[in-house]
Design a protein around this motif. Structure first.
Motif, PDB file in Angstrom:
ATOM      1  N   LYS A  23      41.560  41.771  20.084  1.00 32.03           N
ATOM      2  CA  LYS A  23      42.621  42.612  20.639  1.00 32.03           C
ATOM      3  C   LYS A  23      42.412  44.101  20.347  1.00 32.03           C
ATOM      4  O   LYS A  23      42.636  44.954  21.202  1.00 32.03           O
ATOM      5  CB  LYS A  23      43.975  42.150  20.085  1.00 32.03           C
ATOM      6  CG  LYS A  23      45.185  42.862  20.683  1.00 32.03           C
ATOM      7  CD  LYS A  23      46.450  42.158  20.236  1.00 32.03           C
ATOM      8  CE  LYS A  23      47.686  42.861  20.754  1.00 32.03           C
ATOM      9  NZ  LYS A  23      47.961  44.104  20.022  1.00 32.03           N
ATOM     10  N   GLU A  24      41.940  44.396  19.168  1.00 33.38           N
ATOM     11  CA  GLU A  24      41.817  45.793  18.738  1.00 33.38           C
ATOM     12  C   GLU A  24      40.853  46.589  19.619  1.00 33.38           C
ATOM     13  O   GLU A  24      41.093  47.751  19.939  1.00 33.38           O
ATOM     14  CB  GLU A  24      41.349  45.837  17.279  1.00 33.38           C
ATOM     15  CG  GLU A  24      41.374  47.235  16.676  1.00 33.38           C
ATOM     16  CD  GLU A  24      40.969  47.225  15.210  1.00 33.38           C
ATOM     17  OE1 GLU A  24      40.358  48.215  14.784  1.00 33.38           O
ATOM     18  OE2 GLU A  24      41.257  46.234  14.508  1.00 33.38           O
ATOM     19  N   ILE A  30      34.974  43.090  25.175  1.00 33.08           N
ATOM     20  CA  ILE A  30      35.157  41.797  24.509  1.00 33.08           C
ATOM     21  C   ILE A  30      33.770  41.165  24.431  1.00 33.08           C
ATOM     22  O   ILE A  30      32.939  41.346  25.332  1.00 33.08           O
ATOM     23  CB  ILE A  30      36.168  40.872  25.234  1.00 33.08           C
ATOM     24  CG1 ILE A  30      35.739  40.588  26.682  1.00 33.08           C
ATOM     25  CG2 ILE A  30      37.571  41.461  25.196  1.00 33.08           C
ATOM     26  CD1 ILE A  30      36.613  39.547  27.378  1.00 33.08           C
ATOM     27  N   LEU A  31      33.512  40.441  23.354  1.00 36.61           N
ATOM     28  CA  LEU A  31      32.171  39.918  23.110  1.00 36.61           C
ATOM     29  C   LEU A  31      32.243  38.529  22.497  1.00 36.61           C
ATOM     30  O   LEU A  31      32.977  38.314  21.534  1.00 36.61           O
ATOM     31  CB  LEU A  31      31.413  40.863  22.169  1.00 36.61           C
ATOM     32  CG  LEU A  31      29.976  40.489  21.794  1.00 36.61           C
ATOM     33  CD1 LEU A  31      29.065  40.553  23.011  1.00 36.61           C
ATOM     34  CD2 LEU A  31      29.461  41.404  20.684  1.00 36.61           C
ATOM     35  N   LYS A 300      44.500  44.737  28.279  1.00 30.29           N
ATOM     36  CA  LYS A 300      44.151  43.908  27.124  1.00 30.29           C
ATOM     37  C   LYS A 300      44.628  42.475  27.315  1.00 30.29           C
ATOM     38  O   LYS A 300      43.883  41.521  27.040  1.00 30.29           O
ATOM     39  CB  LYS A 300      44.766  44.489  25.845  1.00 30.29           C
ATOM     40  CG  LYS A 300      44.060  45.715  25.305  1.00 30.29           C
ATOM     41  CD  LYS A 300      44.625  46.101  23.945  1.00 30.29           C
ATOM     42  CE  LYS A 300      43.891  47.291  23.358  1.00 30.29           C
ATOM     43  NZ  LYS A 300      44.398  47.656  22.020  1.00 30.29           N
ATOM     44  N   PHE A 301      45.846  42.323  27.803  1.00 30.48           N
ATOM     45  CA  PHE A 301      46.392  40.984  28.009  1.00 30.48           C
ATOM     46  C   PHE A 301      45.659  40.268  29.144  1.00 30.48           C
ATOM     47  O   PHE A 301      45.422  39.054  29.079  1.00 30.48           O
ATOM     48  CB  PHE A 301      47.889  41.064  28.303  1.00 30.48           C
ATOM     49  CG  PHE A 301      48.569  39.721  28.371  1.00 30.48           C
ATOM     50  CD1 PHE A 301      48.494  38.840  27.304  1.00 30.48           C
ATOM     51  CD2 PHE A 301      49.274  39.336  29.498  1.00 30.48           C
ATOM     52  CE1 PHE A 301      49.111  37.594  27.355  1.00 30.48           C
ATOM     53  CE2 PHE A 301      49.898  38.092  29.562  1.00 30.48           C
ATOM     54  CZ  PHE A 301      49.816  37.227  28.485  1.00 30.48           C
ATOM     55  N   PHE A 302      45.282  41.031  30.169  1.00 32.15           N
ATOM     56  CA  PHE A 302      44.509  40.447  31.273  1.00 32.15           C
ATOM     57  C   PHE A 302      43.176  39.904  30.762  1.00 32.15           C
ATOM     58  O   PHE A 302      42.766  38.796  31.099  1.00 32.15           O
ATOM     59  CB  PHE A 302      44.275  41.503  32.355  1.00 32.15           C
ATOM     60  CG  PHE A 302      43.431  41.018  33.506  1.00 32.15           C
ATOM     61  CD1 PHE A 302      43.978  40.220  34.501  1.00 32.15           C
ATOM     62  CD2 PHE A 302      42.083  41.355  33.598  1.00 32.15           C
ATOM     63  CE1 PHE A 302      43.196  39.761  35.567  1.00 32.15           C
ATOM     64  CE2 PHE A 302      41.297  40.909  34.640  1.00 32.15           C
ATOM     65  CZ  PHE A 302      41.860  40.111  35.635  1.00 32.15           C
ATOM     66  N   LEU A 303      42.501  40.687  29.928  1.00 28.25           N
ATOM     67  CA  LEU A 303      41.218  40.256  29.371  1.00 28.25           C
ATOM     68  C   LEU A 303      41.397  39.062  28.433  1.00 28.25           C
ATOM     69  O   LEU A 303      40.536  38.178  28.362  1.00 28.25           O
ATOM     70  CB  LEU A 303      40.547  41.416  28.635  1.00 28.25           C
ATOM     71  CG  LEU A 303      39.955  42.501  29.539  1.00 28.25           C
ATOM     72  CD1 LEU A 303      39.585  43.743  28.739  1.00 28.25           C
ATOM     73  CD2 LEU A 303      38.742  41.982  30.305  1.00 28.25           C
ATOM     74  N   PHE A 304      42.521  39.034  27.728  1.00 29.89           N
ATOM     75  CA  PHE A 304      42.826  37.888  26.866  1.00 29.89           C
ATOM     76  C   PHE A 304      42.927  36.611  27.695  1.00 29.89           C
ATOM     77  O   PHE A 304      42.340  35.576  27.355  1.00 29.89           O
ATOM     78  CB  PHE A 304      44.139  38.139  26.120  1.00 29.89           C
ATOM     79  CG  PHE A 304      44.722  36.923  25.452  1.00 29.89           C
ATOM     80  CD1 PHE A 304      44.161  36.412  24.281  1.00 29.89           C
ATOM     81  CD2 PHE A 304      45.827  36.267  25.993  1.00 29.89           C
ATOM     82  CE1 PHE A 304      44.688  35.280  23.671  1.00 29.89           C
ATOM     83  CE2 PHE A 304      46.354  35.149  25.393  1.00 29.89           C
ATOM     84  CZ  PHE A 304      45.797  34.643  24.226  1.00 29.89           C
TER      85      PHE A 304
END
Length: 311
Positions: A23-24, A30-31, A300-304
């Motif tokens: 998240k940070e 993202i990896l 961020k939430f979309f990528l989550f």
């Protein structure tokens, strides 16, 4: 329950978004190093508002769980390399093949991060360049015809007579012929409808050079679709390149030179016939995912959510 309330409940309480370990830095990248496989593909994608991201996928996962290796904001090679170098060297050295387009930045990323992997330039990117060259010639003629037609209309007005453009047997004027020929030039002759076949005959009779470059584009496609041996393909591509040079159409020569500059990596397609289709298909999935969100309000939430399903 109200839809927005349900979304907030899922985001804040039902999911583990708040404790997500990426998240940070998710806004930047993202990896998932564990998803690194033997065969990868790398491409650009748009996640929201035209913002470009570079996405690295495990091709062997075929767009299912475990597909995403990395999603990095931007396309600058140095930024992407900095993220991908976080993958342990042992895992990066295990990569055997990576498919990509002709962009210099992609070549640099692949060479630096996966030095033992064979780079394969996607055949569809090569063919797209050639099709665009054909379309450019059609568009050049279209603008010239529009210019001549506007001039003829002005002359007719001065003389007080109506302008009557020439009409061909299918009902097209020259301007309409060039406008309506766009799609047939993307297709092989055996895929043309009856009306497209008639239109193509008229077009090629009026513009011999459009016919010439169209059939050169078909020849390139045939090399990719019918050859399974790298050395045979090398010889046929060389012959095709020589024909283009002899023909002398500037845009086509530029395309041919681009192919020559990436010759070996293009020829690597004939080793395993690998393409970047996995990346293109994944881009389509991202678009569908984005549509179900009705846009992306929180990146961020979309990528989550994306990572939950595909990483």
């Amino acid at each position: 329950m109200d839809g927005k309330q349900l979304q907030h409940q899922y985001k804040d309480h039902l999911s583990d978004y708040r404790s997500w370990d990426q998240k940070e830095h998710a806004q930047d990248y993202i990896l998932y190093p564990k998803n690194t496989g033997y065969n990868l593909c790398i491409d650009e994608t748009t996640l929201s508002k035209g913002e470009l991201y570079t996405i690295l996928l495990n091709r062997d996962k075929r767009g299912r769980k475990g597909s995403i290796v990395a999603v990095v904001q931007g396309t600058k090679a140095e930024d992407i390399i900095a993220v991908l170098m976080k993958i342990p060297q042992e895992q990066r050295n295990q990569v055997k093949e990576i498919t990509l387009d002709m962009a210099g930045s992609m070549h640099k990323i692949a060479k630096t991060c996966f030095p033992r992997a064979m780079q394969v330039i996607d055949r569809f990117h090569v063919q797209k360049l050639v099709y665009e060259a054909v379309q450019e010639l059609r568009i050049t003629y279209r603008w010239q015809v529009m210019k001549d037609e506007n001039k003829a209309i002005k002359e007719a007005r001065k003389q007080g007579v109506p302008h009557e453009p020439e009409t061909f047997e299918n009902g097209d004027t020259l301007r309409q012929l060039l406008a309506r020929s766009r799609y047939l030039l993307f297709k092989a002759p055996d895929k043309w409808t009856k009306s497209q076949r008639i239109r193509a005959e008229i077009l090629f009779k009026q513009f011999e050079d459009i016919k010439q470059v169209y059939y050169y584009s078909l020849q390139l496609g045939k090399i990719f679709s019918t050859n399974y041996d790298k050395d045979v393909a090398r010889a046929k591509l060389a012959l095709w390149y020589n024909k283009i040079e002899e023909y002398g159409y500037d845009t086509f020569t530029t395309v041919a030179n681009s192919i020559e500059n990436h010759y070996e990596r293009i020829l690597n397609f004939f080793v395993n016939r690998s393409t970047n289709a996995a990346a293109e298909a994944f881009n389509a999935k991202i678009k569908a995912f984005r549509a179900s969100f009705r846009g992306v309000a929180d990146m961020k939430f979309f990528l989550f959510r994306l990572a939950k399903v595909y990483a």
